[in-house]
Design a protein around this motif. Structure first.
Motif, PDB file in Angstrom:
ATOM      1  N   GLY A 186       0.815  -1.209   0.000  1.00 36.68           N
ATOM      2  CA  GLY A 186       0.000   0.000   0.000  1.00 36.68           C
ATOM      3  C   GLY A 186       0.846   1.255   0.000  1.00 36.68           C
ATOM      4  O   GLY A 186       0.569   2.214  -0.733  1.00 36.68           O
ATOM      5  N   ALA A 187       1.907   1.254   0.810  1.00 41.41           N
ATOM      6  CA  ALA A 187       2.799   2.418   0.861  1.00 41.41           C
ATOM      7  C   ALA A 187       3.471   2.646  -0.479  1.00 41.41           C
ATOM      8  O   ALA A 187       3.545   3.787  -0.970  1.00 41.41           O
ATOM      9  N   LEU A 188       3.944   1.595  -1.109  1.00 41.38           N
ATOM     10  CA  LEU A 188       4.579   1.714  -2.419  1.00 41.38           C
ATOM     11  C   LEU A 188       3.589   2.257  -3.453  1.00 41.38           C
ATOM     12  O   LEU A 188       3.939   3.110  -4.282  1.00 41.38           O
ATOM     13  N   ARG A 189       2.378   1.774  -3.386  1.00 37.85           N
ATOM     14  CA  ARG A 189       1.348   2.192  -4.343  1.00 37.85           C
ATOM     15  C   ARG A 189       1.062   3.687  -4.229  1.00 37.85           C
ATOM     16  O   ARG A 189       0.966   4.397  -5.231  1.00 37.85           O
ATOM     17  N   TYR A 190       0.918   4.186  -3.006  1.00 36.85           N
ATOM     18  CA  TYR A 190       0.614   5.596  -2.811  1.00 36.85           C
ATOM     19  C   TYR A 190       1.776   6.489  -3.224  1.00 36.85           C
ATOM     20  O   TYR A 190       1.585   7.520  -3.872  1.00 36.85           O
ATOM     21  N   VAL A 191       2.988   6.105  -2.841  1.00 31.50           N
ATOM     22  CA  VAL A 191       4.145   6.933  -3.171  1.00 31.50           C
ATOM     23  C   VAL A 191       4.351   6.984  -4.677  1.00 31.50           C
ATOM     24  O   VAL A 191       4.656   8.044  -5.241  1.00 31.50           O
ATOM     25  N   ARG A 192       4.180   5.860  -5.360  1.00 31.13           N
ATOM     26  CA  ARG A 192       4.322   5.850  -6.817  1.00 31.13           C
ATOM     27  C   ARG A 192       3.270   6.725  -7.495  1.00 31.13           C
ATOM     28  O   ARG A 192       3.504   7.272  -8.565  1.00 31.13           O
ATOM     29  N   ALA A 193       2.107   6.842  -6.855  1.00 33.01           N
ATOM     30  CA  ALA A 193       1.043   7.671  -7.417  1.00 33.01           C
ATOM     31  C   ALA A 193       1.280   9.155  -7.156  1.00 33.01           C
ATOM     32  O   ALA A 193       0.521   9.994  -7.638  1.00 33.01           O
ATOM     33  N   GLY A 194       2.310   9.486  -6.394  1.00 35.21           N
ATOM     34  CA  GLY A 194       2.632  10.875  -6.134  1.00 35.21           C
ATOM     35  C   GLY A 194       2.055  11.439  -4.860  1.00 35.21           C
ATOM     36  O   GLY A 194       2.120  12.647  -4.635  1.00 35.21           O
ATOM     37  N   VAL A 195       1.481  10.596  -4.012  1.00 34.93           N
ATOM     38  CA  VAL A 195       0.947  11.077  -2.742  1.00 34.93           C
ATOM     39  C   VAL A 195       2.107  11.478  -1.830  1.00 34.93           C
ATOM     40  O   VAL A 195       3.122  10.790  -1.761  1.00 34.93           O
ATOM     41  N   ALA A 196       1.970  12.593  -1.144  1.00 35.60           N
ATOM     42  CA  ALA A 196       3.036  13.088  -0.269  1.00 35.60           C
ATOM     43  C   ALA A 196       3.348  12.061   0.820  1.00 35.60           C
ATOM     44  O   ALA A 196       2.442  11.425   1.371  1.00 35.60           O
ATOM     45  N   ARG A 213      11.825   4.447   3.872  1.00 38.78           N
ATOM     46  CA  ARG A 213      12.497   3.407   3.085  1.00 38.78           C
ATOM     47  C   ARG A 213      11.616   2.978   1.919  1.00 38.78           C
ATOM     48  O   ARG A 213      12.097   2.752   0.810  1.00 38.78           O
ATOM     49  N   TYR A 214      10.311   2.856   2.175  1.00 43.82           N
ATOM     50  CA  TYR A 214       9.385   2.528   1.089  1.00 43.82           C
ATOM     51  C   TYR A 214       9.357   3.644   0.050  1.00 43.82           C
ATOM     52  O   TYR A 214       9.336   3.390  -1.156  1.00 43.82           O
ATOM     53  N   ALA A 215       9.353   4.891   0.524  1.00 45.37           N
ATOM     54  CA  ALA A 215       9.308   6.029  -0.384  1.00 45.37           C
ATOM     55  C   ALA A 215      10.546   6.056  -1.270  1.00 45.37           C
ATOM     56  O   ALA A 215      10.456   6.289  -2.485  1.00 45.37           O
ATOM     57  N   GLU A 216      11.703   5.791  -0.674  1.00 51.01           N
ATOM     58  CA  GLU A 216      12.934   5.774  -1.453  1.00 51.01           C
ATOM     59  C   GLU A 216      12.882   4.686  -2.511  1.00 51.01           C
ATOM     60  O   GLU A 216      13.269   4.898  -3.667  1.00 51.01           O
ATOM     61  N   GLU A 217      12.387   3.519  -2.116  1.00 55.49           N
ATOM     62  CA  GLU A 217      12.284   2.404  -3.057  1.00 55.49           C
ATOM     63  C   GLU A 217      11.340   2.730  -4.208  1.00 55.49           C
ATOM     64  O   GLU A 217      11.620   2.423  -5.360  1.00 55.49           O
ATOM     65  N   ALA A 218      10.219   3.386  -3.895  1.00 57.70           N
ATOM     66  CA  ALA A 218       9.226   3.689  -4.915  1.00 57.70           C
ATOM     67  C   ALA A 218       9.662   4.811  -5.843  1.00 57.70           C
ATOM     68  O   ALA A 218       9.220   4.892  -6.993  1.00 57.70           O
ATOM     69  N   MET A 219      10.542   5.698  -5.364  1.00 56.10           N
ATOM     70  CA  MET A 219      10.927   6.875  -6.134  1.00 56.10           C
ATOM     71  C   MET A 219      12.253   6.716  -6.877  1.00 56.10           C
ATOM     72  O   MET A 219      12.702   7.634  -7.559  1.00 56.10           O
ATOM     73  N   GLU A 220      12.867   5.542  -6.774  1.00 55.57           N
ATOM     74  CA  GLU A 220      14.170   5.346  -7.394  1.00 55.57           C
ATOM     75  C   GLU A 220      14.150   5.554  -8.904  1.00 55.57           C
ATOM     76  O   GLU A 220      15.125   6.030  -9.484  1.00 55.57           O
TER      77      GLU A 220
END
Length: 234
Positions: A186-196, A213-220
């Protein structure tokens, strides 16, 4: 350590030594172990499972945990009375009465809105939650011991255990699943969608830096120099 265990005072020099030792132990440990990611599109079976001892609604319960980034133990404590769907307003609210980090037992409520205008209704948290509510009400399931209708009900109305919930998700998706899979996915999904990240942290009730850590992984793979206006949280 012997100095500290004998109740001698810990001065700045010893504190510095402890900090250096801690850093040395954490250096070059390699990548951390992560729960496998599982998104909704990977589910092969969407229907109920009425076999004895099985979780009746594996996909719908996973959808709820994914959308709200619930801890698996939190999902197991949720009953039908904790899930509020207002289709007129296009919202769904989950009342988490007790959580892992909620030491004062204050509870928490989190609300999500309808996303049908931006993505398929099969991924909308409001529509999926409404479907889960209807299914549980129409099935007549009720725990004979507590009288509650658990969101993770089994065919006899009792509440599914951790192993049964995780196994049901794995069988319905055909993918490896762990208890933390939905929360991380869920965290990866939201961060990839551009949610703050701050909004993801609030929705998931994080009290540690794990979400970063999830945000970093999703934004790489996102171009850091391409500035866009963040979308409305979905």
């Amino acid at each position: 350590m012997a100095h500290k265990e004998r109740d001698h005072p810990v001065g700045p020099a010893l504190k510095r030594t402890f900090e250096l030792a801690k850093r040395a132990l954490e250096r070059n440990q390699g990548p951390s172990r992560k729960a496998p990611e599982l998104q909704l599109v990977e589910f092969k079976s969407a229907g109920p499972d009425w076999r004895p001892g099985k979780l009746v609604y594996p996909k719908l319960t996973y959808c709820l945990e994914l959308a709200f980034m619930l801890r698996r133990c939190e999902l197991e404590r949720l009953s039908l009375d904790d899930l509020f769907v207002n289709q007129a307003k296009g919202t769904v609210t989950v009342h988490i009465r007790s959580a892992k980090k909620d030491q004062k037992a204050k509870g928490a409520k989190r609300t999500l809105g309808c996303t049908c205008t931006s993505r398929p209704s099969s991924q909308c948290p409001v529509e999926l939650s409404a479907e889960l509510r209807r299914a549980l009400v129409n099935s007549g399931l009720k725990d004979p011991a507590s009288g509650k209708v658990w969101l993770t009900s089994m065919p006899d109305g009792s509440r599914a255990t951790k192993s049964k919930v995780v196994k049901a998700w794995a069988e319905a998706s055909g993918c490896p699943v762990q208890g933390h899979t939905a929360r991380r996915s869920g965290a990866l999904r939201y961060v990839r969608a551009g949610v703050a990240v701050s909004d993801v942290t609030y929705l998931g009730r994080w009290h540690s830096d794990l979400v970063f850590r999830y945000a970093e992984e999703a934004m790489e793979n996102r171009a850091a120099n391409m500035v866009t206006s963040p979308p409305t949280p979905k």
